[in-house]
Write a protein that holds these residues in place. Structure first.
Motif, mmCIF file in Angstrom:
data_model
loop_
_atom_site.group_PDB
_atom_site.id
_atom_site.type_symbol
_atom_site.label_atom_id
_atom_site.label_comp_id
_atom_site.label_asym_id
_atom_site.label_seq_id
_atom_site.Cartn_x
_atom_site.Cartn_y
_atom_site.Cartn_z
ATOM 1 N N ALA A 188 -1.416 -9.193 -3.040
ATOM 2 C CA ALA A 188 -0.402 -7.908 -3.211
ATOM 3 C C ALA A 188 0.860 -8.436 -3.251
ATOM 4 N N LEU A 189 1.128 -9.520 -2.427
ATOM 5 C CA LEU A 189 2.516 -9.975 -2.164
ATOM 6 C C LEU A 189 2.849 -10.895 -3.509
ATOM 7 N N ALA A 190 1.877 -11.401 -4.193
ATOM 8 C CA ALA A 190 2.078 -11.926 -5.484
ATOM 9 C C ALA A 190 2.420 -11.139 -6.581
ATOM 10 N N ALA A 191 1.750 -9.837 -6.400
ATOM 11 C CA ALA A 191 2.000 -8.756 -7.271
ATOM 12 C C ALA A 191 3.398 -8.054 -7.212
ATOM 13 N N ILE A 192 3.829 -7.940 -5.924
ATOM 14 C CA ILE A 192 5.057 -7.503 -5.933
ATOM 15 C C ILE A 192 6.144 -8.640 -6.056
ATOM 16 N N ALA A 193 5.823 -9.795 -5.898
ATOM 17 C CA ALA A 193 6.906 -10.670 -6.479
ATOM 18 C C ALA A 193 6.801 -10.762 -7.867
ATOM 19 N N TYR A 194 5.816 -10.377 -8.714
ATOM 20 C CA TYR A 194 5.593 -10.446 -10.077
ATOM 21 C C TYR A 194 6.796 -9.177 -10.625
ATOM 22 N N VAL A 195 6.435 -8.041 -10.206
ATOM 23 C CA VAL A 195 6.933 -7.114 -10.762
ATOM 24 C C VAL A 195 8.641 -7.124 -10.458
ATOM 25 N N THR A 196 9.069 -7.305 -9.374
ATOM 26 C CA THR A 196 10.275 -7.641 -8.970
ATOM 27 C C THR A 196 11.024 -8.619 -9.831
ATOM 28 N N THR A 197 10.320 -9.792 -10.038
ATOM 29 C CA THR A 197 10.955 -10.969 -10.646
ATOM 30 C C THR A 197 10.808 -10.732 -12.085
ATOM 31 N N ILE A 198 10.049 -10.040 -12.782
ATOM 32 C CA ILE A 198 10.089 -9.538 -14.196
ATOM 33 C C ILE A 198 11.258 -8.635 -14.223
#
Length: 407
Positions: A188-198
């Motif tokens: 979940a943390l990786a998914a949050i980092a992905y959407v915010t980074t993109i």
């Protein structure tokens, strides 16, 4: 699923919801392409997670797995093309058409072949397609980063986070009983980092284009400090607004004047003056309502035009909001050197005055602007820092906050 895991995934969906709100704000600010691509990325990511977590009304495990296989293939194709377009690999129309055709053919092949396989085989095939698309996008992002594009590095980091998310959710899809809450939390943390980074990469990609569009639109009359219309173009803006105004509808004129800008320049130099002007203009752009027109007026003032204002209540509330927000303290840089810009700073509070005028169609534009500017300077002596023309007493008076709400 463990309660802690549910909490982490709730944080992810909260982030997706926040990004959708930001996309709506971008759309209202006429950044429609940014809003469309940002909202598409957030929505596809959210649907992907929903399906792979099994939070959909599908009771049959085999049907759910086939749905997960389809979702994996579709998201890989759509988000892959989106990222290649973001990093600039699809600028050439012929290259973009070729990439679209290849991706569509790959997607159809994987979906059709998946029906010839059992559900586990279909999901494995779609996962393989995800791996291929991620590898292509990693290479494209790395190449963009090497060419000096900041959004290339952001996209590269986002893809690495997405790889962790895909691996964790795929593991959960195949063996849900074997996945404990720490793995859910990391995914979940990786998914949050992905959407915010993109989202950050997308904004970096288009912020330059938005600034370039404004510069091309306004040409040499574009003010680089405030990123607003210069005084010359502001005059043209006023003339056009009064010409286009309907005969039976007034035009809202608001002037914001800053009393202590010149004193700031005398004390700390032109760099501090430019920094203060930049901050005030940035705050003003964030506060103006949609559809309002904004320009620079003189050395120490800004002009705001509102078409079809709803009356004194709206204008008064906006004027008080501007007076309060623009008067917030700011730490200004006093050096032009980048190394000293963060160290050599001084605290400053803008001395704001806001003049409000509802100009009737028969009023001459110079008279309306001059009247609102005179009221903004008169407002420097008022507690509320807001002045307006009272039709009852036929004189310039202070507009307290309570009176603004009552009008």
């Amino acid at each position: 699923m463990h309660t802690v895991a549910v909490a982490f995934w709730g944080a992810f969906f909260g982030t997706v919801s926040l990004l959708l709100v930001v996309a709506l704000i971008a759309f209202s600010r006429s950044a429609r392409r940014v809003a469309a691509t940002g909202s598409l990325s957030a929505l596809m990511s959210g649907l992907y997670v929903l399906v792979f977590l099994g939070w959909v009304p599908v009771a049959d495990p085999e049907v759910l797995m086939r749905l997960q296989a389809h979702m994996a293939a579709v998201c890989a194709a759509v988000l892959g093309l989106f990222l290649l377009w973001t990093v600039g690999e699809l600028r050439d129309p012929r290259r973009a058409a070729h990439a679209n055709a290849v991706m569509a053919a790959l997607l159809v092949t994987v979906l059709v072949a998946g029906w010839a396989l059992p559900p586990t085989g279909a999901l494995a095939l779609s996962t393989g397609m995800e791996a291929v698309v991620v590898a292509i996008c990693l290479a494209a992002s790395f190449g963009s980063a090497l060419r000096g594009a900041q959004f290339g590095w952001a996209a590269l980091g986002g893809l690495l986070c997405m790889s962790v998310t895909v691996a964790g959710l795929t593991r959960y899809a195949f063996e849900p009983e074997q996945v404990d809450w720490p793995l859910h939390a990391a995914t979940a943390l990786a998914a949050i980092a992905y959407v915010t980074t993109i989202a950050g990469a997308l904004w970096m990609r288009y912020s330059f284009l938005i600034a370039l569009r404004d510069a091309m639109k306004h040409g040499p009359t574009f003010d680089p400090v405030t990123r607003l219309r210069s005084r010359v173009e502001t005059d043209a803006m006023v003339g056009d607004a009064f010409l286009q105004a309907a005969r039976d509808r007034p035009l809202g004129v608001v002037v914001v004047s800053i009393a202590n800008l010149m004193a700031l320049e005398q004390l700390h130099g032109r760099s501090a003056y430019n920094h203060a002007l930049f901050i005030c203009a940035s705050r003003l752009r964030r506060l103006v309502p949609p559809g309002a027109e904004l320009g620079r007026l003189g050395e120490d003032a800004f002009l705001l035009l509102l078409r079809n204002p709803s009356g004194g209540h709206q204008m008064g509330d906006l004027a008080h909001l501007l007076a309060q927000r623009l008067a917030r303290p700011v730490s200004l840089g006093t050096s032009r050197d980048m190394k000293e810009l963060e160290d050599r700073r001084t605290e400053w509070v803008a001395d704001i005055g806001v003049g409000v005028l509802i100009a009737m169609p028969d009023m001459r534009p110079p008279v309306a602007v001059a009247g609102a500017r005179a009221m903004s300077r008169t407002a420097w002596s008022y507690v509320s820092r807001v002045a307006w023309y009272d039709e009852t007493s036929r004189q310039i008076t202070e507009l307290p906050l309570a009176a603004a709400g009552a009008r």
